[in-house]
Design a protein around this motif. Structure first.
Motif: not given
Ligand SMILES: [Mg+2]
Length: 253
Positions: A18, A20-22, A203, A207
């Motif tokens: 992923d 964003d956030g990953t 995240d 996902d």
């Molecule tokens: Mg994410």
């Protein structure tokens, strides 16, 4: 090839991350993008609609701190879904015909995308470049499956230079966003690797569900300082493995 994700090891022929956030700091990105969209919305439809719109997508500002529902539309929805939500809020608040509201919503997202400065918006997370490079050095195709559109995703990935991913599948490349299998089926197509031989790292619950929709292993990256204990527990229960940092991903053999 076996790869370790925290305390667990899996056979693995490709890894889909992923975005964003990953690979990137999503909280920082969300703050930048939210300000751009709120500004565009205020310009196109007036300031009064902005609080109502924020509520609809699951965000709020407490002083200069952005509070996001990590299971809400802004955190896990696609740009298309957010555009439809924005048009819906405009319609409900009496901004005119559906056609007009949809045009204004598209204008908001288009304008915000035009003003996005990637080098300000995207901060790679600790270990992003090193982890991608180590997996690629072991011969594994490594790439990104994202609910974001291709243009901002390419801008973000450009900031990982000199590392280049082997594939990118964005929301506007497929019919259906996460958790439907479309992103992973396309990733399988472009890499020639069977979808169930992938490991998906992300995240959000979306996902993990995306991974499971194609029989791939699901690895959660958990940012404990940002998430509620309930959200962490949900991710831990759904994932095949959990890591706190990308640095806990390593090739075994
Ligand atoms: Mg994410």
């Amino acid at each position: 090839m076996r790869v370790a994700f925290g305390g667990a090891e899996f056979p693995c022929r490709a890894v889909a991350f992923d975005k964003d956030g990953t690979l990137f700091d999503s909280h920082h990105y969300w703050g930048v993008v939210e300000r751009l969209r709120a500004r565009a919305l205020a310009d196109l439809a007036g300031e009064a609609i902005v609080p109502r719109w924020r509520k609809s997508i699951g965000v709020g500002w407490h002083g200069d701190r952005l509070v996001i529902d990590v299971a809400g539309p802004y955190a896990v929805g696609s740009v298309l879904e957010e555009t439809i939500l924005t048009a819906t809020v405009l319609y409900q608040e009496g901004y005119g015909s559906w056609e007009h509201c949809r045009e204004v919503a598209q204008g908001v997202f288009g304008r915000a995308a035009d003003h996005l400065r990637p080098e300000e918006a995207f901060l790679p997370l600790d270990g992003a470049r090193e982890t991608l490079r180590a997996l690629q050095a072991a011969g594994l195709p490594v790439g990104v499956v994202t609910s974001d559109n291709r243009r901002p995703a390419e801008q973000a990935l450009g900031l990982l230079a000199p590392v280049q991913v082997d594939f990118l599948v964005a929301a506007d490349d497929v019919q259906r966003a996460k958790p439907f299998p479309d992103l992973m089926l396309r990733a399988a197509e472009v890499t020639g690797v069977a979808p169930e031989a992938f490991v998906v790292v992300g995240d959000s619950m979306m996902d993990l569900l995306l991974a499971k929709s194609v029989g791939a292993k699901a690895v959660a990256i958990v940012h404990r300082h940002l998430y509620s204990p309930e959200h962490v527990a949900g991710l831990e229960a759904a994932a095949d493995a959990v890591v706190d940092s990308l640095r806990q991903i390593r090739v075994v053999d």
